[in-house]
Structures are given as C-alpha cells and as structure tokens.
Write an enzyme that holds these catalytic residues in place. Structure first.
Site, PDB file in Angstrom:
ATOM      1  CB  SER A   8     -13.413  -9.677  -5.808  1.00 12.59           C
ATOM      2  OG  SER A   8     -12.781  -8.530  -6.659  1.00 12.59           O
ATOM      3  CD  GLU A  10      -4.441  -8.321  -3.401  1.00 14.01           C
ATOM      4  OE1 GLU A  10      -4.436  -8.239  -4.685  1.00 14.01           O
ATOM      5  OE2 GLU A  10      -3.397  -7.846  -2.867  1.00 14.01           O
ATOM      6  CG  ASP A 101       7.054  -6.446  -6.848  1.00 17.92           C
ATOM      7  OD1 ASP A 101       6.902  -5.864  -7.973  1.00 17.92           O
ATOM      8  OD2 ASP A 101       6.401  -6.453  -5.909  1.00 17.92           O
ATOM      9  CG  PHE A 208       1.324  -0.400   0.984  1.00 22.19           C
ATOM     10  CD1 PHE A 208       2.641  -1.071   1.365  1.00 22.19           C
ATOM     11  CD2 PHE A 208       0.229  -0.556   1.492  1.00 22.19           C
ATOM     12  CE1 PHE A 208       2.464  -2.248   2.275  1.00 22.19           C
ATOM     13  CE2 PHE A 208       0.030  -1.675   2.292  1.00 22.19           C
ATOM     14  CZ  PHE A 208       1.204  -2.572   2.782  1.00 22.19           C
ATOM     15  CG  HIS A 258      -9.909  -6.703  -6.389  1.00 24.01           C
ATOM     16  ND1 HIS A 258     -10.265  -8.074  -6.339  1.00 24.01           N
ATOM     17  CD2 HIS A 258      -8.531  -6.625  -5.918  1.00 24.01           C
ATOM     18  CE1 HIS A 258      -9.289  -8.635  -5.795  1.00 24.01           C
ATOM     19  NE2 HIS A 258      -8.197  -7.891  -5.418  1.00 24.01           N
TER      20      HIS A 258
END
Length: 275
Positions: A8, A10, A101, A208, A258
């Site tokens: 999958s 994103e 967040d 990140f 993912h």
C-alpha cells in the site's frame, strides 16, 4: 520476496493542479504493483480536509482502493460525524485513524484527546462499515512516558475496534520485530504492517525523524552525511538499505508493507524490483 507480499502507498493531497497531475502519474507507476490501497494524509487540524477527500475520490474513481486519513485533534464530534457520513455516502470502506498533531498555536484539542477515542466513536457511529487502520510506533511515540505505556496506548486503540495498524518508519528492523512480539504478549493479534520510508535526501529524513522519533542508526547517518550533495549516489545507497530491510521483513513472514511515497514513485519501484 514472498510472492504473496502486498503493498500500500501513502500520498499527501497536492496543493496545485500541477501537483495533482504529478500524483496521477505517480499512481499510474505504482499501480503496476497491484496495491491493496492508496492512503491520503490529512493536514494538522483538518487543514487539508477538502483536498484529502477530492484526492481520495479521484483514486476511487480510477478503480483503486482508497483510504483517507482521519485526524481527530481540533475536531468536534459533529465534524467527524459529518466526515464519516460523507465517506460512507461515497462508498469509502477504509480509514487510517489518527490523533493527529496539534497545530502550532492551537488552544483547544476539540472533543477527542486520543486516537482510541476516535476509533471508539467511529465504531459507535458506523459499526463495522470501515476497516480501521491505526498508528504503531516500533521505537515508541515521541510523547510516550515509557515503552510500556506506549504499548498500552496501542492496545487501547486495538481494543477500541481497530482492525490493523501501520507503523512509523524504522531503519532498525529488530525494533519492529520486538514491538510485534511485545504487542502479541499483550494479547494483540491485529496485523501490524511495517511502514517503509525510502531515502530521498538526508536533510529531509533527519527533519522527519526528529519530529516523529524514528531513529536513524549512527552507521546509516554517517554514511548518508558522507554523500553530501551527491543525491544520485545517496539514493542508490538508500535503495539498497531499504530493500534489505524489506527483504528481512519478507523472510520473517511479513506479507504486507506500507510505503511513505512523498508523492514519488521511482525510488519505490527500484526498491520493490530489487526484492
């Protein structure tokens, strides 16, 4: 690689027509790997709500499984209820369910404080309509009081009705295996799908990782720093590193992965083909 491995991917919702056109091309390239679904992120405090929905519906119209992220921070129950009803009306069957967040300067967190409360609310409102994915943190959430408390928080999300989880990315594969083992000891049987972050450039990855708590092992950080501005060499090295991680996961019987694409396809294609 396990021949039964499913993928999958994103995306984040583009801000411009050019970005949307680029994402269509990216989807076309990643569609070659027969993904189980494409997910689309949801901005802090719902800042991308309309663009998330537009992107999700376009993906669905193209014949792919589409899973919008849904974040509860700064949202009221009625706002979430309206969003759930809109997705139900469009036939969306999967959600990535997150706390989200807290936006900078935000005073009120809304009607929900934790993702477990959102999961519980979605189940109460919609029953088993949605397959609910939640987040998991192999190296533990940056706000967690302890490793044990983080695992207990994760269990609360599963107990509230989540079907499966997608992890934060990691470069220490043992962290993932140990997290899964610890979760199973708590009685968690839901699938815990590893999140995979390709390496595009070191500065971005370090930023990140500082935010989300994912560790860049020292050996990897030193190698990446050494490439400096030589992005082609850094990315070629990164493909090898990430493909090795995926290979170890596959050898251990992991059959779902993912990918965090950052709306790019080339490096991910290289990783999957290298497997």
């Amino acid at each position: 690689m396990n021949n039964k491995t499913s993928f999958s991917f994103e995306f984040f919702p583009p801000k411009t027509a050019e970005g949307m056109a680029n994402l269509r091309q990216v989807r076309s390239e990643l569609a070659k790997f027969s993904p189980e679904f494409f997910s689309v992120t949801f901005g802090a405090g719902g800042s991308t709500r309309d663009r998330t929905m537009d992107t999700v519906l376009e993906i669905q119209d193209e014949g792919f499984g589409a899973a919008p992220h849904i974040s509860c921070i700064s949202s009221s129950k009625q706002e979430i209820r309206d969003l759930l009803q809109a997705y139900q009306a469009k036939g969306i069957k999967r959600l990535v369910t997150l706390r989200g967040d807290i936006p900078s300067g935000e005073v009120s967190v809304g009607d929900f404080k934790y993702a477990s409360e959102l999961v519980e609310f979605i189940r109460a409102e919609t029953g088993d309509w949605f397959h609910l994915e939640v987040a998991a943190y192999p190296e533990f959430h940056p706000e967690a009081g302890s490793a044990q408390k983080d695992l207990e928080n994760f269990k609360r999300k599963i107990d509230a009705g989540a079907d499966s989880a997608i992890t934060q990315y990691f470069y220490n594969v043992d962290a993932y295996f140990r997290f899964v083992e610890a979760a199973q000891k708590l009685g968690i049987s839901a699938p815990i799908i590893p999140g995979i972050m390709p390496i595009y450039n070191y500065t971005q990855l370090a930023r990140f990782s500082n935010v989300c708590g994912a560790e860049i092992p020292r050996w990897l950080r030193m190698r990446l720093e050494a490439y400096g501005d030589d992005l082609p060499s850094l990315r070629a090295f990164g493909v090898d590193v990430v493909a090795d991680i995926c290979g170890k996961l596959s050898q251990a019987g992991v059959d779902k992965m993912h990918f965090y694409t950052l709306n790019q396809a080339g490096i991910i294609g290289q990783i999957i083909r290298q497997l």
